[in-house]
Write a protein that holds these residues in place. Structure first.
Motif, short mmCIF file in Angstrom:
data_model
loop_
_atom_site.label_atom_id
_atom_site.label_comp_id
_atom_site.label_asym_id
_atom_site.label_seq_id
_atom_site.Cartn_x
_atom_site.Cartn_y
_atom_site.Cartn_z
N ARG A 166 0.61 -1.18 0.06
CA ARG A 166 -0.05 -0.04 -0.02
C ARG A 166 1.08 1.38 0.00
O ARG A 166 1.80 1.11 0.92
CB ARG A 166 -0.89 0.24 1.19
N THR A 167 0.63 2.09 -0.80
CA THR A 167 1.54 3.27 -1.12
C THR A 167 0.69 4.62 -0.96
O THR A 167 -0.54 4.60 -0.93
CB THR A 167 1.94 3.28 -2.16
N THR A 168 1.31 5.71 -0.62
CA THR A 168 0.95 7.04 -0.78
C THR A 168 1.90 7.92 -1.28
O THR A 168 3.07 7.54 -1.73
CB THR A 168 0.39 7.49 0.62
N ASP A 169 1.70 9.29 -1.41
CA ASP A 169 2.90 10.12 -1.77
C ASP A 169 3.17 11.28 -0.34
O ASP A 169 2.30 11.39 0.44
CB ASP A 169 2.62 11.09 -3.03
N ARG A 170 4.35 11.85 -0.70
CA ARG A 170 4.42 12.89 0.43
C ARG A 170 3.50 14.03 0.39
O ARG A 170 3.34 14.31 1.50
CB ARG A 170 5.92 13.25 0.22
N GLY A 171 2.91 14.50 -0.45
CA GLY A 171 1.95 15.26 -0.41
C GLY A 171 0.86 15.03 0.67
O GLY A 171 0.39 15.71 1.64
N GLY A 172 0.14 13.79 0.31
CA GLY A 172 -0.83 13.48 1.12
C GLY A 172 -0.44 12.91 2.48
O GLY A 172 -1.12 13.21 3.52
#
Length: 479
Positions: A166-172
């Protein structure tokens, strides 16, 4: 190179744009409302998927090689160990969590401790605060929560077929309250402080990295929050600032480093390119205009603007401190608005209308000065929101802000930003783009307003506003 898609899952609807990878030109688009009435605080994430499916109907995504996902920020999706939702997602500026926010601030030792830890002080809307609310009000659900995702994380995961990763980005991640933009790392201890135990957090991947590829070979980029996607879609760079005119207001700049702010006035977010988005918010923007329109018996903001244009800069000495809901910048949570400078000649509807516009913009200029005071470069100010189109706003903003003002044409900038991210990830995966340099797309079509000869007049209006603010709230605003 081909075509890519960007989808924006906002609180009320899904928009999809299909763009040319080289120029960013929008080739086709889709739209569908979420199958939910109103804006509830709890929502089944399946509603987002249903809306997405409807928006993508009619072969909209045919030939698309990559998809980027933008979604509403602060939506917390708690999952159990099997990946099922524990309860509906907690979304929006959840007022239920205001007590939880105050609890968390105290639990870590105050506002400064939070600002140092993660670059922001807990607010009711943030995921970390919603975790605290969950632990206090639904302890069984809190105990079952094993994995924490936000809206765009969950949608990316679903599009990829629910993989183990599961991933996200630094903005979120930067808006969660448990990831620090300054260090680029999670603070699992803050998750435990809020939830009562640890939980699995998504891997934070780089701006140009792909989250994965669907079984059909469709590349899915990292995704990001709506704010970061809109900034990317607008093509913001260093020296660019966004002033957003909603009921409340926000001032956000592109900056090369995270700004730690002990007062908590600056929320230190990361953007979708590898840089940072320090944000300063005000509680009162368009709500001050709406209140004034009602007081004057006017039907809409267009009528208020027309009336204000009959007055002159400075509104014959009338000054409105627009702190109708209390204020965050300056930090005056329990104050009220102030109308000063009442004289016989100033007691006319057009002067009050003008004072409302000048008060709102001066409040936002104060927020802008917080960023300027920390070394943020301000070359251009992008003015967003329906009120940005009003003549009374456009007449005063450049001289009060002391900078060039850009009013972009209305467009789906968050969806366009998501598509640009998809094009970047696709180009990097094919070896045609540098992972540090996003694709150069056409900038937003916009109206450009210069302060020109009005600059001195605008600065005199600011001084008038500042004098009243200092007299009414001595020392409240310290840069």
């Amino acid at each position: 190179m081909g075509i890519v898609a960007g989808l924006d899952s906002s609180p009320e609807f899904t928009r999809i744009v299909v763009c040319d990878t080289d120029t960013g030109a929008v080739l086709r688009q889709g739209y569908a409302p979420h199958p939910v009435e109103g804006r509830p605080s709890d929502i089944d994430p399946q509603a987002w998927l249903l809306s997405l499916g409807e928006a993508a109907g009619g072969g909209l995504l045919e030939g698309v090689q990559a998809i980027g996902v933008s979604a509403q920020q602060n939506a917390l999706v708690p999952l159990d160990a099997q990946g099922n939702t524990v309860r509906p997602a907690l979304v929006g500026g959840d007022k239920r969590a205001q007590v939880a926010a105050a609890d968390l601030v105290d639990a870590l030792g105050g506002r400064e401790a939070w600002a140092q830890a993660v670059g922001c002080v807990p607010q009711a809307a943030q995921p970390v605060t919603k975790l605290r609310w969950l632990a206090k009000n639904e302890p069984e659900n809190a105990q079952r929560t094993a994995v924490l995702l936000q809206a765009h994380d969950w949608l990316v995961w679903q599009l990829l077929g629910r993989p183990l990763r599961r991933t996200t980005d630094r903005g979120g991640a930067s808006g969660t309250g448990y990831w620090s933009a300054a260090t680029g790392a999670y603070r699992p201890d803050l998750v435990e402080l809020a939830l009562g135990h640890q939980a699995v957090l998504p891997e934070v991947i780089g701006p140009s990295e792909a989250a994965g590829t669907t079984p059909e070979g469709l590349l899915i980029s990292a995704g990001t929050g709506e704010t970061m996607a809109a900034a990317f879609g607008l093509g913001l760079g260093l020296g660019d600032v966004v002033v957003s005119l909603g009921a409340s207001g926000s001032v956000m700049a592109v900056h090369p480093e995270a700004l730690a702010d002990q007062s908590g006035m600056i929320t230190s977010l990361a953007d979708a390119t590898g840089m940072y988005l320090p944000v300063v918010t005000t509680l009162n923007a368009v709500r001050a205009l709406r209140g004034t329109a009602e007081l004057l018996g006017l039907p809409d903001l267009e009528s208020l603007s027309e009336l204000a244009m009959k007055s002159t800069p400075g509104a014959h000495g009338l000054v409105l401190l627009p702190y109708l809901e209390g204020e965050r910048t300056p930090n005056l949570p329990h104050t009220a608005g102030t109308l000063a400078g009442l004289r016989r000649e100033s007691m006319k509807p057009e002067h009050l209308a003008r004072a409302a516009f000048e008060g709102m913009l001066c409040g936002l200029a104060d927020a802008l000065d917080v960023l300027r005071g920390r070394g943020v470069e301000v070359r251009r100010i992008f003015l967003l929101g329906a009120a940005a189109e009003l003549p009374a706003v456009q007449a005063s903003a450049p001289s009060l802000f002391g900078a060039q003002v850009v009013v972009p044409q209305p467009a789906d900038y968050a969806a366009i930003g998501a598509a640009r991210q998809a094009a970047w990830a696709l180009g990097v995966s094919q070896g045609g783009l540098d992972p540090r340099t996003p694709p150069a797309w056409q900038g937003a079509a916009a109206q450009v307003l210069e302060p020109g000869e009005e600059l001195a007049v605008g600065q005199a209006v600011r001084q008038q506003f500042t004098a009243v603010r200092e007299q009414t709230h001595p020392g409240a605003f310290r840069l």
